[in-house]
Design an enzyme around this catalytic site. Structure first.
Site, PDB file in Angstrom:
ATOM      1  N   GLN A 132       0.806  -1.213   0.000  1.00  0.00           N
ATOM      2  CA  GLN A 132       0.000   0.000   0.000  1.00  0.00           C
ATOM      3  C   GLN A 132       0.845   1.272   0.000  1.00  0.00           C
ATOM      4  O   GLN A 132       0.320   2.362  -0.152  1.00  0.00           O
ATOM      5  CB  GLN A 132      -0.971  -0.004   1.178  1.00  0.00           C
ATOM      6  CG  GLN A 132      -2.011  -1.097   1.059  1.00  0.00           C
ATOM      7  CD  GLN A 132      -3.046  -1.061   2.166  1.00  0.00           C
ATOM      8  OE1 GLN A 132      -3.034  -0.227   3.047  1.00  0.00           O
ATOM      9  NE2 GLN A 132      -3.976  -1.992   2.116  1.00  0.00           N
ATOM     10  N   LEU A 173      -1.457   4.323   0.480  1.00  0.00           N
ATOM     11  CA  LEU A 173      -2.892   4.300   0.208  1.00  0.00           C
ATOM     12  C   LEU A 173      -3.499   3.224   1.105  1.00  0.00           C
ATOM     13  O   LEU A 173      -3.404   2.034   0.816  1.00  0.00           O
ATOM     14  CB  LEU A 173      -3.164   3.998  -1.266  1.00  0.00           C
ATOM     15  CG  LEU A 173      -4.621   3.932  -1.688  1.00  0.00           C
ATOM     16  CD1 LEU A 173      -5.307   5.272  -1.511  1.00  0.00           C
ATOM     17  CD2 LEU A 173      -4.728   3.464  -3.133  1.00  0.00           C
ATOM     18  N   ILE A 174      -4.108   3.640   2.194  1.00  0.00           N
ATOM     19  CA  ILE A 174      -4.641   2.727   3.195  1.00  0.00           C
ATOM     20  C   ILE A 174      -6.063   2.348   2.807  1.00  0.00           C
ATOM     21  O   ILE A 174      -6.922   3.217   2.642  1.00  0.00           O
ATOM     22  CB  ILE A 174      -4.635   3.399   4.595  1.00  0.00           C
ATOM     23  CG1 ILE A 174      -3.229   3.875   4.951  1.00  0.00           C
ATOM     24  CG2 ILE A 174      -5.219   2.472   5.643  1.00  0.00           C
ATOM     25  CD1 ILE A 174      -2.179   2.794   4.965  1.00  0.00           C
ATOM     26  N   HIS A 175      -6.297   1.040   2.660  1.00  0.00           N
ATOM     27  CA  HIS A 175      -7.616   0.588   2.227  1.00  0.00           C
ATOM     28  C   HIS A 175      -7.818  -0.882   2.560  1.00  0.00           C
ATOM     29  O   HIS A 175      -6.882  -1.598   2.903  1.00  0.00           O
ATOM     30  CB  HIS A 175      -7.784   0.802   0.725  1.00  0.00           C
ATOM     31  CG  HIS A 175      -6.833  -0.018  -0.090  1.00  0.00           C
ATOM     32  ND1 HIS A 175      -5.507   0.338  -0.256  1.00  0.00           N
ATOM     33  CD2 HIS A 175      -7.001  -1.175  -0.754  1.00  0.00           C
ATOM     34  CE1 HIS A 175      -4.911  -0.575  -1.014  1.00  0.00           C
ATOM     35  NE2 HIS A 175      -5.790  -1.510  -1.324  1.00  0.00           N
ATOM     36  N   SER A 176      -9.043  -1.296   2.412  1.00  0.00           N
ATOM     37  CA  SER A 176      -9.425  -2.696   2.496  1.00  0.00           C
ATOM     38  C   SER A 176     -10.489  -2.910   1.426  1.00  0.00           C
ATOM     39  O   SER A 176     -10.894  -1.963   0.744  1.00  0.00           O
ATOM     40  CB  SER A 176      -9.966  -3.035   3.889  1.00  0.00           C
ATOM     41  OG  SER A 176     -10.211  -4.420   3.997  1.00  0.00           O
TER      42      SER A 176
END
Length: 147
Positions: free
Chosen positions: A55, A63-66
Site C-alpha cells: 500500500q 494508500l490505506i484501504h481494504s
C-alpha cells in the site's frame, strides 16, 4: 475527489508512533466523516499484516484501504500528513509522511476518485504542498481550486 473529502477527513502534521498507529489515524478520519465504521480500521490493518507494505504506492505515500465490506457506508477518502515519517517496511518508498485513506462501497464506485487522486499525486508540486501545508482548511481550499 473534493466532494468525497470533507474537512473532517483531513489532518495535517500528526504524530504517529508507527505504521499501525498511522493507519489507525487515517481510518479515524474516515470514521469522523461518516464514511466507515470503526471496524474498518481492523480490516485495513489486517490487509497490511497479511500482504505487507504494497500500500506504500510512491515515495513517502501510502494508500490505506481494504476491500468493500459492511463497515463501509459511503465511498470516500481521507488525507493524513505526518510531521515525521513512519516505516511500513517498503524497500524503496519508506518513510511514509502522507497517508490517503480509501473506503470503497463496491468494486467500481472508487474508480473515478482513484483516477483524480493518481493525477493529483503525480504532480510533485501537489505532493510538496501536502507535505508543507499547515491546516486541513488549506488542503480543502487547494483541492477546490486545483481539481
Amino acid at each position: 475527489m473534493s466532494a468525497a473529502l470533507p474537512e473532517e477527513s483531513i489532518r495535517v502534521r500528526a504524530i504517529a508512533l508507527d505504521w499501525m498507529h498511522a493507519t489507525e489515524l487515517a481510518v479515524k478520519l474516515l470514521v469522523a466523516a461518516g464514511k466507515v465504521s470503526p471496524e474498518y480500521g481492523a480490516e485495513c490493518l489486517s490487509v497490511l499484516e497479511e500482504l505487507g507494505p504494497y500500500q506504500v504506492i510512491a515515495p513517502g505515500i501510502a494508500l490505506i484501504h481494504s476491500k468493500p465490506s459492511p463497515s463501509v457506508f459511503e465511498t470516500g477518502i481521507s488525507i493524513l500528513t505526518l510531521s515525521e515519517g513512519v516505516e511500513f517496511g517498503h524497500q524503496s518508498n519508506d518513510p511514509v509522511r502522507i497517508l490517503i485513506g480509501l473506503a470503497a462501497l463496491d468494486h467500481d464506485s472508487h474508480i473515478e476518485i482513484m483516477g483524480e487522486l493518481a493525477r493529483f499525486l503525480q504532480d510533485e508540486a501537489n505532493v510538496n504542498f501536502l507535505l508543507n501545508v499547515a491546516s486541513a482548511e488549506e488542503i480543502s481550499d487547494y483541492l477546490q481550486s486545483n481539481l
